[in-house]
Design an enzyme around this catalytic site. Structure first.
Site, PDB file in Angstrom:
ATOM      1  N   TYR A 105      34.889  44.244 -30.389  1.00  0.00           N
ATOM      2  CA  TYR A 105      34.411  43.052 -29.683  1.00  0.00           C
ATOM      3  C   TYR A 105      33.696  42.132 -30.656  1.00  0.00           C
ATOM      4  O   TYR A 105      32.839  42.544 -31.420  1.00  0.00           O
ATOM      5  CB  TYR A 105      33.484  43.469 -28.549  1.00  0.00           C
ATOM      6  CG  TYR A 105      34.088  44.521 -27.658  1.00  0.00           C
ATOM      7  CD1 TYR A 105      35.244  44.244 -26.932  1.00  0.00           C
ATOM      8  CD2 TYR A 105      33.544  45.782 -27.571  1.00  0.00           C
ATOM      9  CE1 TYR A 105      35.822  45.204 -26.131  1.00  0.00           C
ATOM     10  CE2 TYR A 105      34.115  46.744 -26.763  1.00  0.00           C
ATOM     11  CZ  TYR A 105      35.257  46.449 -26.048  1.00  0.00           C
ATOM     12  OH  TYR A 105      35.827  47.405 -25.253  1.00  0.00           O
ATOM     13  N   HIS A 112      33.870  40.258 -23.716  1.00  0.00           N
ATOM     14  CA  HIS A 112      32.709  41.142 -23.674  1.00  0.00           C
ATOM     15  C   HIS A 112      31.405  40.366 -23.635  1.00  0.00           C
ATOM     16  O   HIS A 112      30.400  40.766 -24.226  1.00  0.00           O
ATOM     17  CB  HIS A 112      32.724  42.127 -24.846  1.00  0.00           C
ATOM     18  CG  HIS A 112      32.507  43.549 -24.409  1.00  0.00           C
ATOM     19  ND1 HIS A 112      31.270  44.135 -24.356  1.00  0.00           N
ATOM     20  CD2 HIS A 112      33.378  44.498 -23.970  1.00  0.00           C
ATOM     21  CE1 HIS A 112      31.367  45.371 -23.931  1.00  0.00           C
ATOM     22  NE2 HIS A 112      32.646  45.622 -23.679  1.00  0.00           N
TER      23      HIS A 112
END
Length: 404
Positions: free
Chosen positions: A158, A212
């Protein structure tokens, strides 16, 4: 109806995948009737264990196993303050175990109790990651060979900078340790990644991406616009749960399908985004919202607004928890897709009866209840482990902490 009461509630922590899983066992007045549920909140598992052992177990002893609805509300209100991941996971473990018992008493798999099958198999998506485009594409190719058609793609985890490999970060003096990333470079790298994937694999592959919750609203809007050309299946968790009202603006600026909810714990977080048509997929983690009982109600609520489910299925979810989600996937009409991280051989040893996967679809057994057992003896071979928390400590180039 024969009265069967809760005799004991036990908690186990096991790590067959080097990830701490929390399992609840509900024992009843009938020695042969027990149920298992998932209460895994990996990053705070000790707090969940304490909540179950010290608070829930004493109040549950002597209650009828048949009254799942009343028990769920009693547990939720018992601490006055509610709707947090620690308490919700504790409640979920008991709730799933009681549904497991209910299915066993009826001699039916849970999906039959929920109305039966609405589909024959459960479509799955997998994660393709790597520290370069070539590594991501190697992962995609492997999944395609295994029959998967939906793949979530990242590069460098992420934020696109696992191990500071993909982005050169100029940190100030005295900057604390953390998982540093540059929002602008991350955005550009994602667009470049998807350009290559579409060029190399064509349009038939269903692609997904998870932000995210690490970008500002403006950066998220720009990323969504840039990604529209690649026709994603959905863009996931674009904004944090504290800013769900901002999905109104995001929805007005992009036609890309939006999925949200991995960090949701409360109906107050998902109500507006669903009934205002701001999202297309709900991404909740069953144990984080309190188990099967609230998840069934959430799925019904979503159906009224044409929102499909895409339940959270990470590697820090036990096979019991995964199977519980899949019973809903099998029975609800508005199922969309199921995130899936696979089962290791060690997990299969500890959790006999794991769902099987063939050609990109998952299939449940017809065993009564949830259908996944728990081998207490095998679980002892895999005691709790010290886990790596480093990816949770995200930071901008100047050292500012960012919530994942």
């Amino acid at each position: 109806m024969e009265e069967i009461i809760i005799k004991n509630v036990k908690v186990f922590v096991t790590a067959p995948r080097n990830i701490n899983l929390v399992i609840v066992k509900v024992e009843t007045s009938e020695p042969d009737i027990t149920g298992f549920g998932c209460a895994t909140f990996t990053w705070r598992y000790k707090a969940v264990v304490t909540a179950i052992e010290e608070y829930l177990a004493p109040m549950l002893k002597g209650k009828s196993v048949h009254n799942t609805e009343d028990i769920w509300h009693t547990m939720m209100g018992s601490s006055y303050w509610r709707n947090g991941p620690v308490l919700n996971n504790a409640i979920s473990g008991v709730d799933e175990a009681l549904w497991d018992i209910k299915g066993k008493l009826a001699n039916m798999p849970l999906y039959s109790l929920f109305g039966g099958k609405t589909r024959s198999g459960i479509a799955l998506y997998r994660h393709a990651d790597g520290n370069s485009i070539e590594e991501v594409e190697e992962c995609i190719s492997k999944y395609l060979e295994e029959g998967y058609r939906y793949i979530r793609c990242h590069m460098g985890l992420y934020g696109g900078n696992a191990g500071n490999v993909n982005q050169m970060i100029a940190k100030p003096e005295g900057a604390p340790d953390g998982a540093y990333f540059h929002p602008g470079k991350y955005r550009k790298s994602v667009v470049h990644l998807f350009e290559r994937i579409r060029s190399d694999f064509g349009e038939d592959l269903e692609l997904l991406h998870d932000v995210h919750e690490r970008l500002s609203l403006a950066d998220t809007i720009n990323l969504a616009k840039d990604l529209e050309q690649f026709h994603l299946y959905f863009l996931e968790d674009a904004l944090p749960p504290e800013q769900v009202d901002a999905f109104k603006m995001l929805r007005e600026h992009t036609t890309i399908p939006l999925a949200m909810g991995e960090l949701f714990t409360s109906p107050g977080e998902w109500k507006n985004v669903i009934q205002n048509y701001w999202i297309d997929y709900i991404r909740v983690h069953l144990s984080d919202i309190g188990g099967i009982t609230p998840a069934r109600k959430l799925a019904d609520f979503c159906e009224m607004y044409q929102v499909k489910t895409a339940f959270h299925g990470p590697n820090d979810l036990s096979p019991i928890g995964m199977a519980a989600q899949m019973h809903l996937d099998t029975s609800i009409h508005n199922f969309g897709i199921q995130e899936y991280s696979g089962f290791t051989e060690e997990e299969k040893e500890v959790f006999p009866g794991c769902p099987v996967v063939r050609n990109g679809y998952a299939y449940l057994s017809d065993k009564a209840g949830i259908g996944v057992d728990f081998d207490e003896k095998a679980a002892l071979k895999y005691p709790p482990v010290e886990m790596d928390f480093s990816w949770l400590f995200s930071r901008l180039p100047d050292g500012t902490a960012v919530r994942p």
